[in-house]
Motif scaffolding. Structure first.
Motif, short mmCIF file in Angstrom:
data_model
loop_
_atom_site.label_atom_id
_atom_site.label_comp_id
_atom_site.label_asym_id
_atom_site.label_seq_id
_atom_site.Cartn_x
_atom_site.Cartn_y
_atom_site.Cartn_z
N ILE A 38 -82.91 8.35 -49.29
CA ILE A 38 -81.54 8.77 -49.06
C ILE A 38 -81.01 9.47 -50.30
CG2 ILE A 38 -81.08 6.91 -47.42
CD1 ILE A 38 -79.43 5.55 -49.71
N SER A 39 -79.97 10.27 -50.11
CA SER A 39 -79.32 10.88 -51.26
C SER A 39 -77.86 10.47 -51.28
CB SER A 39 -79.45 12.41 -51.22
OG SER A 39 -78.77 12.92 -50.11
N VAL A 40 -77.35 10.29 -52.50
CA VAL A 40 -75.96 9.92 -52.70
C VAL A 40 -75.37 10.89 -53.72
CG1 VAL A 40 -74.36 8.11 -53.45
CG2 VAL A 40 -76.49 7.48 -52.29
N THR A 41 -74.30 11.55 -53.33
CA THR A 41 -73.58 12.44 -54.23
C THR A 41 -72.30 11.74 -54.66
OG1 THR A 41 -74.44 14.39 -53.09
CG2 THR A 41 -72.49 14.71 -54.47
N SER A 48 -66.42 16.92 -60.99
CA SER A 48 -67.86 17.09 -61.25
C SER A 48 -68.66 16.26 -60.26
CB SER A 48 -68.20 16.71 -62.68
OG SER A 48 -67.96 15.33 -62.89
N GLU A 49 -69.84 16.75 -59.93
CA GLU A 49 -70.69 16.05 -58.97
C GLU A 49 -72.01 15.66 -59.61
OE1 GLU A 49 -71.27 18.10 -55.27
OE2 GLU A 49 -69.14 18.51 -55.03
N LYS A 50 -72.52 14.53 -59.18
CA LYS A 50 -73.81 14.04 -59.67
C LYS A 50 -74.60 13.55 -58.46
CE LYS A 50 -75.49 11.37 -63.58
NZ LYS A 50 -75.10 10.40 -64.60
N GLN A 51 -75.85 13.96 -58.37
CA GLN A 51 -76.71 13.65 -57.22
C GLN A 51 -77.71 12.56 -57.59
OE1 GLN A 51 -76.55 15.80 -54.37
NE2 GLN A 51 -78.03 14.62 -53.22
#
Length: 130
Positions: free
Chosen positions: A38-41, A48-51
């Motif tokens: 799974i991915s969580v942003t 700001s975004e971090k993946q």
């Protein structure tokens, strides 16, 4: 006569409870056993975004987020209440901020503890001021 009314009322309540339970079990989100990615942003207060990407066997999102150390929170009457994500705190009492959970692009209708995890799912945790 009063006993008959009480019995009828009790029977109606039992029937209503059975119907509601049936609707809940038929409509609840399904889980998926086995390995998943799974991915969580995370969208911070400054935009700001971090993946993050996780590999898990968990069936629900809350345990994954806690096990990976991405979130901090407390168990409450409705499950996990997320207070911090990726080291950033949100405090409703201070500035009406909270962490909003999205499944894909949709605002989650369940809490993290009851949000099922399926292979390939993407989630977003967005710092939000109410």
């Amino acid at each position: 006569m009063k006993n008959k009314k009480t019995l009828i009322a009790a029977a109606v309540l039992v029937a209503l409870a059975a119907i509601l339970a049936g609707v809940y079990f038929a409509a609840r989100p399904t889980t998926e056993a086995g390995a998943k990615t799974i991915s969580v942003t995370v969208v911070h207060a400054d935009g700001s975004e971090k993946q993050f990407q996780y590999h898990t066997d968990a069936e629900y999102l809350g345990p994954v987020l806690l096990a990976e150390g991405l979130v901090e929170g407390e168990d409450g009457p409705y499950g996990l209440t997320i207070s911090a994500v990726d080291g950033e705190k949100a405090d409703w009492n201070e500035n009406q901020s909270y962490w909003a959970l999205y499944v894909g692009e949709d605002y989650a209708v369940t809490g993290a503890d009851s949000t099922p995890v399926k292979d390939g799912d993407s989630f977003r945790l967005v710092y939000t001021i109410g």
